[in-house]
Design a protein around this motif. Structure first.
Motif, PDB file in Angstrom:
ATOM      1  N   GLN B 617       0.853  -1.181   0.000  1.00 16.62           N
ATOM      2  CA  GLN B 617       0.000   0.000   0.000  1.00 16.62           C
ATOM      3  C   GLN B 617       0.890   1.232   0.000  1.00 16.62           C
ATOM      4  O   GLN B 617       1.051   1.909   1.009  1.00 16.62           O
ATOM      5  N   GLY B 619       0.627   4.000  -1.711  1.00 14.85           N
ATOM      6  CA  GLY B 619       0.049   5.319  -1.950  1.00 14.85           C
ATOM      7  C   GLY B 619       0.256   5.810  -3.372  1.00 14.85           C
ATOM      8  O   GLY B 619      -0.302   6.814  -3.761  1.00 14.85           O
ATOM      9  N   LYS B 620       1.019   5.038  -4.151  1.00  8.01           N
ATOM     10  CA  LYS B 620       1.268   5.480  -5.518  1.00  8.01           C
ATOM     11  C   LYS B 620       0.206   4.893  -6.424  1.00  8.01           C
ATOM     12  O   LYS B 620      -0.023   3.686  -6.439  1.00  8.01           O
ATOM     13  N   ILE B 621      -0.367   5.754  -7.169  1.00 10.24           N
ATOM     14  CA  ILE B 621      -1.475   5.319  -8.034  1.00 10.24           C
ATOM     15  C   ILE B 621      -0.984   4.303  -9.054  1.00 10.24           C
ATOM     16  O   ILE B 621      -1.680   3.328  -9.360  1.00 10.24           O
ATOM     17  N   ALA B 622       0.213   4.539  -9.561  1.00  7.95           N
ATOM     18  CA  ALA B 622       0.703   3.659 -10.622  1.00  7.95           C
ATOM     19  C   ALA B 622       0.798   2.220 -10.130  1.00  7.95           C
ATOM     20  O   ALA B 622       0.439   1.274 -10.834  1.00  7.95           O
ATOM     21  N   ASP B 623       1.229   2.038  -8.866  1.00 10.63           N
ATOM     22  CA  ASP B 623       1.316   0.687  -8.331  1.00 10.63           C
ATOM     23  C   ASP B 623      -0.047   0.056  -8.218  1.00 10.63           C
ATOM     24  O   ASP B 623      -0.259  -1.109  -8.566  1.00 10.63           O
ATOM     25  N   VAL B 625      -2.637   0.749  -9.962  1.00 13.88           N
ATOM     26  CA  VAL B 625      -3.140   0.448 -11.296  1.00 13.88           C
ATOM     27  C   VAL B 625      -2.542  -0.839 -11.810  1.00 13.88           C
ATOM     28  O   VAL B 625      -3.231  -1.660 -12.431  1.00 13.88           O
ATOM     29  N   MET B 626      -1.258  -1.036 -11.535  1.00 14.59           N
ATOM     30  CA  MET B 626      -0.626  -2.278 -12.003  1.00 14.59           C
ATOM     31  C   MET B 626      -1.282  -3.492 -11.387  1.00 14.59           C
ATOM     32  O   MET B 626      -1.559  -4.488 -12.060  1.00 14.59           O
ATOM     33  N   PHE B 629      -4.631  -3.988 -12.934  1.00 11.57           N
ATOM     34  CA  PHE B 629      -4.532  -4.505 -14.288  1.00 11.57           C
ATOM     35  C   PHE B 629      -4.189  -5.998 -14.285  1.00 11.57           C
ATOM     36  O   PHE B 629      -4.811  -6.801 -14.985  1.00 11.57           O
ATOM     37  N   ALA B 630      -3.223  -6.328 -13.435  1.00 13.48           N
ATOM     38  CA  ALA B 630      -2.835  -7.735 -13.355  1.00 13.48           C
ATOM     39  C   ALA B 630      -4.009  -8.586 -12.894  1.00 13.48           C
ATOM     40  O   ALA B 630      -4.270  -9.671 -13.427  1.00 13.48           O
TER      41      ALA B 630
END
Lengths: 171, 643, 104
Positions: B617, B619-623, B625-626, B629-630
């Motif tokens: 957790q 706090g980064k949106i990109a993580d 999202v990954m 997506f996965a």
């Protein structure tokens, strides 16, 4: 090769090339411009498919609205100068691999699927037809979604103003 | 069959006094002394009545044996239909005798302490501990069940700990209390092991049942116990020897005697009660209680006898060199208990063979009287002089006439001079030893001589020898308060009169004892005593240089006797160098590093894993999202292939 | 009916969608992430239009969906820009890595 097919290949290749450029370029202003071109080419695709109304809406709303909005926000947040930092290479690799895999998988599904043929005769999609159907509350009418979307637009408008409102306390 | 259930009150009254004075005593300090004494007076009265009923009313005329009666029994813990721990009261010749002894001496100590402990800040606490001790000791002597005796055994140990460590601000007192408790507890390990083995083989914890079963030679239980063997000794032998080890710890037999001299740190009345008359005889009482079983196993009896005689001799030698009054009396106690032990050890069971048994019990009785008298007298002297060392005393006979007279009576009694009580009891034991084992008899006689010597050395150096100037100050109090004098006089009278009780009729191993009085052993015993007295008189009546010349000529032997033969140092060496280094330190290391370490490892591992997981957790949106997506791709695959 | 087969146009739409997905996963600037989202939405629009034209030419449902999607995309882009401006005011940057206070 037919001339119309040639146009189709041209338009789609432009879509894809500009799309890739949008997501990979390091300069943010160029990315916005590439987005602009991508959207115009999508509109061209709609023209090719004889859906003029949608193409027009696409150009007016997307190109003339959203991209302009994005450009404004770029200037407002002083992002125009300087390069974008590149993400860590693990993320690049993972994203690339997963997108490729997903794309391949999804497209294989599509290829394998046999789509049913249409038996009925096509209708003529004129603007008047679209307008009539939009406010039609009978069979095949879309008045309810129309009203809902109107309210959503209202809410979005108010929301935007409320969120971005500069109160006297903020410097 | 009389109803002896009033003996329950003999136990309940001290317990009630303990609770009342313990809980509420702080508010009425001086009243708690009176309450304790009154309670013990009632208990003593009940014990005398019980003795009267049992011995005299119970059987008038000749040829009666005194049966053991269960006055009260309550099943407490039932392990199986045949095995249970009961709490009860057994009325038996030795238990009635012990009731009389314990209550009498305790009463005297209660009375004495009114005067001795006056002005003490924790007066009521002292009396509550005294009552607790009395209750525990009384419970021990009337126990019907070996586990009940063990429970009261431990209670007695606790009371001793509390009383020895009464002056807990003195580090030496605290150390002595700890030592007493630890050594006796260590011995109780053997006791418990013995109980378990004995009860396993006799399938019962009840005294009467055990005795009955172990006496029955034909029964399979007995043969089973005798044939099951470990390292060459039968199970029964092991059980009895281990039980004796427990008794030896409590009775300060060699080598578990180290706590008794140090326990003199407690107040003197406590020493009189616990470490002279009652608690230290608990071991003797234990062997006496199981005596019928012991008599079946000669090896165990020999073990008892040799330990007893060795302790007697050992303690007598050390007592000749000590200079602290109470230490001399402590070693004297150890020596006399050695007498009682070997008296039991040389005894047979049937008829006149049982002379050792009744002699030992008789000696227990008389010793309680005169040893308590000696301690209380010593307490009066210490109260007067404010010091324990013999070097500070001398020539007190004019200033403390009553104490002088009583102390002299007690010293004559312990030396075995007729017609005082000590003569009768010691003579009985020595006669029994003569008929059984000549070596033990010889050493016993020599010890009697030494006993007389060191006791009169003590007496003369306190009351006669004026080799030092009068360096002590006389307080503004006289010889002793009335309460102290009363108890001393009573015990003196008891010492004189107890010899004339026809003990051998009352307390025997099995049936009536036919006592023949042989003149020769009696004269030998008296002669040994007189020789000792004579030597002491020569050395110590007037100041002389003979003692110092002899002690320096004996050189090393004297030195090691003075240092109590370095037994304490040996124990310290073994514990510190061997046990601590070889066992405790590795054990502590294992505990700290391995046991604690594995727990810490568990927690550290959990912490690290959780810290690793919480990075998800970020706090980064990109993580996010990954992950999303996965997950979406996974779901897609799942739906397509597995649905 | 144009001569191009449906699957060719579907290829375009799928590719555009996953290009947008790649961009969304990879980009650090919030506005570029928004641009990638727009790409994805456009791919979906193409999908609807194609299916309407090739499979359900007698109805106009796909068309209307596309209209509504465009509308909603516009609204959503506007709101997103408003939020980004707000974040910019607080964090002084619109890097997605910098706005990570909502964490453990």
């Amino acid at each position: 090769m037919e001339i119309s097919a040639f146009f189709f290949y041209l338009i789609s290749s432009m879509i894809l090339v500009f799309g890739i450029l949008t997501v990979t370029t390091r300069k943010i202003f160029r990315s916005a411009i590439y987005l602009l071109f991508t959207l115009i080419n999508v509109a061209a695709l709609y023209f090719y498919l004889n859906y003029e109304f949608i193409a027009a809406v696409q150009i007016v709303v997307y190109v003339g609205g959203i991209v302009v909005l994005i450009l404004f926000s770029l200037f407002l947040t002083h992002q125009v100068a300087g390069d974008l930092p590149s993400p860590p290479w693990q993320r690049l690799v993972f994203a690339l691999l997963s997108c490729l895999f997903a794309f391949g998988f999804a497209f294989c599904l599509v290829m394998k699927h046999s789509f049913p043929e249409n038996k009925n005769a096509p209708i003529n999609l004129t603007v008047s037809y679209i307008g009539k159907q939009m406010l039609n509350y009978g069979d095949g009418g879309f008045v309810l979604p129309f009203e809902v979307v109107s309210i959503l637009l209202l809410a979005a408008m108010i929301g935007c103003i409320a969120i971005a409102f500069k109160t006297k306390k903020n410097a | 069959m009389q109803n002896y259930s009033y003996i329950l009150f003999v136990l309940i009254i001290p317990l009630a006094v303990f609770l009342i004075t313990g809980l509420f005593g702080k508010r009425f300090q001086s009243f708690s002394g009176i309450l304790g004494t009154a309670g013990m007076l009632v208990a003593a009265g009940l014990s005398y009545y019980a003795a009267y009923e049992y011995f005299i009313v119970g059987c008038r005329g000749a040829d009666c044996t005194w049966p053991s009666i269960i006055a009260f029994k309550q099943t407490w813990l039932q392990f199986s239909p045949s095995l249970s721990i009961d709490m009860g009261i057994m009325v038996d010749s030795i238990s009635v005798m012990m009731l009389v002894v314990v209550t009498t001496v305790s009463l005297m100590v209660h009375i004495y302490s009114i005067g001795y402990m006056q002005g003490e800040e924790r007066y009521s606490t002292y009396y509550s501990f005294l009552s607790l001790f009395s209750f525990s000791m009384l419970g021990l002597v009337v126990a019907t069940n070996i586990f009940q005796m063990y429970i009261f055994w431990e209670l007695v140990g606790v009371s001793s700990f509390l009383l020895v460590g009464f002056y807990f601000t003195k580090p030496s007192a605290v150390a002595a209390a700890k030592k007493a408790f630890i050594v006796t507890r260590f011995a109780d390990l053997g006791f418990l092991a013995g109980i378990l083995i004995l009860s396993y083989y006799s399938e019962s914890l009840d005294f009467q049942t055990i005795i009955h079963r172990m006496m029955d030679h034909g029964a399979p239980i007995f043969t089973n116990a005798n044939t099951a063997s470990f390292m060459g000794l039968s199970a029964l032998t092991w059980a009895l020897c281990l039980i004796f080890i427990g008794g030896a710890g409590k009775s300060a037999m060699f080598p578990l005697h180290i706590w008794l001299p140090d326990a003199m740190e407690g107040p003197t009345p406590v020493s009189a009660l616990i470490h002279a008359a009652t608690m230290v005889v608990a071991g003797v009482f234990l062997v006496a209680r199981l005596f019928p079983v012991y008599s079946q196993v000669p090896i165990a009896l020999d073990f008892v006898a040799y330990v007893g005689i060795f302790s007697a001799f050992f303690a007598a030698i050390i007592a000749c060199t000590q200079t602290d009054i109470k230490r001399v009396l402590a070693y004297s106690t150890m020596s006399q208990i050695g007498y009682m032990m070997f008296g039991l050890g040389v005894s047979g069971f049937w008829g006149s063979d049982g002379l050792g048994f009744s002699g030992s019990m008789f000696h227990l009785f008389t010793h309680a009287m005169f040893k308590a008298l000696l301690f209380l007298g010593a307490g009066a002297v210490i109260h007067y002089i404010h010091s324990n060392e013999m070097g500070d005393m001398g020539g007190l006979r004019k200033k403390m006439p009553l104490t002088n007279a009583m102390f002299l009576i007690a010293c004559l009694a312990i030396s075995g001079i007729p017609p005082l009580s000590g003569f009768f009891s010691k003579e009985a034991i020595l006669t029994a030893a003569l008929h059984h084992n000549k070596l033990i008899y010889a050493v016993g006689l020599l010890t009697a001589c030494l006993t007389a010597f060191y006791m009169f050395r003590l007496y003369f150096m306190i009351f006669w020898n004026k080799s030092h100037p009068e360096i002590y100050h006389e307080g503004n109090h006289g010889e002793a308060p009335l309460s102290m004098k009363t108890s001393i006089v009573f015990l003196g009278l008891a010492t004189i009169g107890a010899g004339f009780i026809p003990f051998h009729d009352y307390v025997t191993a099995y049936d009536t004892l036919i006592v023949e009085f042989h003149l020769a052993p009696a004269i030998a015993a008296v002669a040994a005593g007189l020789i000792g007295i004579g030597v002491a008189t020569a050395f110590y009546l007037k100041s002389s240089t003979m003692p110092i010349k002899i002690s320096s000529s004996l050189g090393n032997i004297y030195q090691s006797a003075y240092k109590k033969f370095y037994v304490d140092e040996l124990y310290l060496f073994v514990t510190k160098k061997i046990i601590f280094n070889l066992i405790s330190i590795p054990a502590a290391w294992i505990d700290k590093n391995i046991v604690d370490g594995s727990m810490n490892l568990l927690s550290t591992a959990t912490q690290n894993v959780s810290e690793g997981i919480k990075e998800v957790q970020s706090g980064k949106i990109a993580d996010y999202v990954m992950w999303f997506f996965a997950g979406a791709i996974l779901l897609l695959l799942l739906v397509v292939f597995a649905w | 009916m144009p001569e191009v087969k449906m699957t060719y146009i579907l290829f375009v739409s799928f590719a555009l969608f996953f290009i947008g997905a790649y961009g969304f996963l990879t980009r650090r600037n919030m506005i570029t992430m928004l641009m990638a989202v727009e790409l994805m939405l456009n791919a979906v629009n193409i999908n609807f239009v194609v299916f309407n034209k090739y499979l359900y030419a007698d109805k106009a449902d796909g068309l209307f969906f596309t209209i509504f999607i465009i509308t909603i995309a516009a609204a959503e882009a506007a709101v997103a820009i408003a939020i980004i401006i707000n974040i910019y005011r607080k964090f002084r940057s619109i890097d997605a890595e910098d706005a990570d206070t909502l964490k453990w």
